[in-house]
Design an enzyme around this catalytic site. Structure first.
Site, PDB file in Angstrom:
ATOM      1  N   ASN A   1      -1.046  -7.947   5.794  1.00  0.00           N
ATOM      2  CA  ASN A   1      -0.160  -7.428   6.834  1.00  0.00           C
ATOM      3  C   ASN A   1      -0.261  -8.200   8.145  1.00  0.00           C
ATOM      4  OD1 ASN A   1       0.923  -5.282   5.268  1.00  0.00           O
ATOM      5  ND2 ASN A   1      -0.925  -4.080   5.640  1.00  0.00           N
TER       6      ASN A   1
ATOM      7  N   HIS B   1       2.575  -8.034  10.668  1.00  0.00           N
ATOM      8  CA  HIS B   1       3.560  -7.061  10.220  1.00  0.00           C
ATOM      9  C   HIS B   1       3.672  -5.821  11.108  1.00  0.00           C
ATOM     10  CE1 HIS B   1       3.708  -9.625   6.765  1.00  0.00           C
ATOM     11  NE2 HIS B   1       4.515  -8.828   6.103  1.00  0.00           N
TER      12      HIS B   1
ATOM     13  N   GLU C   1      -4.221  -1.175  -1.507  1.00  0.00           N
ATOM     14  CA  GLU C   1      -4.453  -1.346  -0.069  1.00  0.00           C
ATOM     15  C   GLU C   1      -5.442  -0.331   0.489  1.00  0.00           C
ATOM     16  OE1 GLU C   1      -1.722  -1.596   3.865  1.00  0.00           O
ATOM     17  OE2 GLU C   1      -0.955  -2.725   2.158  1.00  0.00           O
TER      18      GLU C   1
ATOM     19  N   HIS D   1       7.383  -5.425  11.886  1.00  0.00           N
ATOM     20  CA  HIS D   1       8.178  -4.308  11.377  1.00  0.00           C
ATOM     21  C   HIS D   1       8.831  -3.530  12.514  1.00  0.00           C
ATOM     22  CE1 HIS D   1       6.066  -3.904   7.177  1.00  0.00           C
ATOM     23  NE2 HIS D   1       6.904  -4.931   7.254  1.00  0.00           N
TER      24      HIS D   1
ATOM     25  N   GLU E   1       6.135 -16.395   5.495  1.00  0.00           N
ATOM     26  CA  GLU E   1       5.150 -15.669   4.683  1.00  0.00           C
ATOM     27  C   GLU E   1       4.206 -16.631   3.964  1.00  0.00           C
ATOM     28  OE1 GLU E   1       4.382 -12.559   4.494  1.00  0.00           O
ATOM     29  OE2 GLU E   1       6.117 -11.284   4.858  1.00  0.00           O
TER      30      GLU E   1
ATOM     31  N   ARG F   1      -6.593  -5.610   0.870  1.00  0.00           N
ATOM     32  CA  ARG F   1      -5.164  -5.945   0.790  1.00  0.00           C
ATOM     33  C   ARG F   1      -4.462  -5.838   2.141  1.00  0.00           C
ATOM     34  NH1 ARG F   1      -0.751  -4.378  -3.914  1.00  0.00           N
ATOM     35  NH2 ARG F   1       1.044  -5.237  -2.832  1.00  0.00           N
TER      36      ARG F   1
ATOM     37  N   ARG G   1      10.223   8.956 -13.690  1.00  0.00           N
ATOM     38  CA  ARG G   1       8.821   8.874 -13.242  1.00  0.00           C
ATOM     39  C   ARG G   1       8.168   7.523 -13.542  1.00  0.00           C
ATOM     40  NH1 ARG G   1       9.440  14.186 -15.036  1.00  0.00           N
ATOM     41  NH2 ARG G   1       9.183  15.729 -13.371  1.00  0.00           N
TER      42      ARG G   1
ATOM     43  N   HIS H   1      13.314 -10.732   8.325  1.00  0.00           N
ATOM     44  CA  HIS H   1      11.934 -10.285   8.161  1.00  0.00           C
ATOM     45  C   HIS H   1      10.932 -11.384   8.520  1.00  0.00           C
ATOM     46  CE1 HIS H   1       8.451  -8.231   6.498  1.00  0.00           C
ATOM     47  NE2 HIS H   1       8.205  -9.297   5.750  1.00  0.00           N
TER      48      HIS H   1
ATOM     49  N   LYS I   1       4.185  -3.491  -4.467  1.00  0.00           N
ATOM     50  CA  LYS I   1       4.592  -2.597  -3.388  1.00  0.00           C
ATOM     51  C   LYS I   1       6.119  -2.544  -3.357  1.00  0.00           C
ATOM     52  CE  LYS I   1       2.265  -2.576   0.613  1.00  0.00           C
ATOM     53  NZ  LYS I   1       1.536  -3.087   1.810  1.00  0.00           N
TER      54      LYS I   1
ATOM     55  N   LYS J   1      -1.964 -14.290  -2.775  1.00  0.00           N
ATOM     56  CA  LYS J   1      -1.517 -12.908  -2.950  1.00  0.00           C
ATOM     57  C   LYS J   1      -2.130 -12.288  -4.201  1.00  0.00           C
ATOM     58  CE  LYS J   1       1.266  -9.367  -1.941  1.00  0.00           C
ATOM     59  NZ  LYS J   1       2.731  -9.392  -1.803  1.00  0.00           N
TER      60      LYS J   1
END
Length: 364
Positions: free
Chosen positions: A246, A249, A238, A253, A186, A242, A123, A266, A144, A228
């Protein structure tokens, strides 16, 4: 050595950037209280292992740490539940406990994968990011972590912040040029969403960055990580701000998924996606120079700005429907309103998006 802090109260952590930082890894682990009693699991990939695994393990062992490694196949396909299970098996066999630390040594795939192992094992246990690609200056900061599903990228994941990010720019010298260029995508994104002056600096210094000039590289990485860290410090999970990270993206994606995670890297997919977002900006009435400037900068870095013609538009649209940012009839897009500024638009027509996808196949 440059240092930044991601300010998240009790979960705040430093980003160290500089050449030769990994020579000091034992001292930095001591400074941040990484346990020497419990085993460390170092996760890396087959490419990075050749260059950096033995030196990093050696430095940690010299400092009194007990380290076991797990090597995954290089590439996006390793971000899967099956590979995750294999790593957890290694962790169990090595006796990792709640005071253990997972170390991600590699690019964005390794960081996301190892981070999700750390987030889910017992956990949640500690982890450290050691990015070895330029692309990972983005993914290693912010917590993330995720794996992919065949239908959607990063759909199975968590927010789990690292203890620290150790960014040794010496590790970047072994990167192939294509990987250098996609990583710089990026960095360009951070300028486009936040800082027009930084964007101009990148365009002016494109050749130095591609050539991995240490002074230019460390400055660019520092500025990118700074953007960032500012954004993450204001919106860790997010809920609002935040989302601007993206940019490019949503389309990007989808392109990665449709291309089966092996045709487009990517950063290349995000490059195309950022051109798509700039085209959507024109549809929303924003000035055309946003599009022409975005495209010019990306092309200066040798990045793609068009969708490969053989990728099916219906398949691309379907992949976007599985994206976390899709709502019936509309999509949430990060739209540039000027160079260095963006908005979160929650009502972009899917018909407009389809039109832009078709236009991106025709880009010069």
């Amino acid at each position: 050595m440059k240092e930044l802090t991601v300010d998240l109260g009790e979960r705040s952590y430093p980003i160290y950037i500089g050449e030769g930082i990994l020579d000091q890894i034992g001292g930095l682990f001591d400074k941040h209280g990484i346990s020497k009693i419990s085993p460390i699991l170092l996760v890396t990939d087959s490419h990075v292992a050749e260059h950096h695994l033995a030196p990093v393990m050696g430095k940690l062992q010299e400092s009194g740490y007990s380290v076991v490694s797990h090597i995954v196949a290089a590439g996006e396909k390793s971000k899967s539940l099956g590979v995750l299970e294999d790593i957890v098996t290694t962790a169990l066999q090595a006796g990792l406990d709640r005071k253990s630390t997972v170390v991600a040594l590699g690019g964005g795939v390794v960081g996301d994968l190892a981070g999700f192992v750390a987030a889910s094992y017992m956990r949640g246990i500690r982890f450290v990011q050691i990015p070895t690609t330029i692309l990972a200056h983005d993914s290693s900061v912010g917590g993330k972590v995720a794996v992919n599903h065949p239908l959607a990228k990063n759909i199975i994941g968590a927010f789990h912040q690292p203890e620290m990010v150790l960014y040794d720019t010496a590790t970047l010298q072994s990167l192939p040029e294509r990987i250098v260029r996609e990583g710089l995508s990026e960095m360009i994104k951070h300028g486009l969403i936040w800082d027009a002056e930084f964007t101009q600096w990148m365009e002016d210094n494109a050749e130095k960055l591609i050539a991995l000039d240490q002074e230019a590289l460390q400055y660019g990485l520092y500025q990118g990580c700074k953007v960032k860290s500012i954004v993450v410090s204001q919106d860790e999970k997010e809920n609002d701000l935040r989302a601007i990270l993206n940019l490019g993206h949503t389309i990007g994606h989808a392109l990665e998924a449709v291309a089966n995670y092996n045709e487009l890297h990517h950063g290349e997919a995000i490059s195309i996606g950022m051109v798509g977002s700039a085209k959507l900006a024109m549809k929303l009435g924003y000035p055309e120079p946003i599009y022409t400037t975005t495209k010019r900068i990306l092309q200066k870095f040798g990045l793609p700005t068009r969708i490969p013609a053989h990728l099916d538009t219906d398949a691309i649209m379907s992949a976007m429907m599985h994206d976390k940012k899709f709502k019936e009839g509309t999509m949430v897009f990060i739209i540039p309103t000027a160079i260095g500024k963006v908005e979160i638009n929650k009502n972009v027509s899917t018909a407009w998006v389809r039109d832009v996808v078709e236009q991106l196949k025709q880009e010069a």
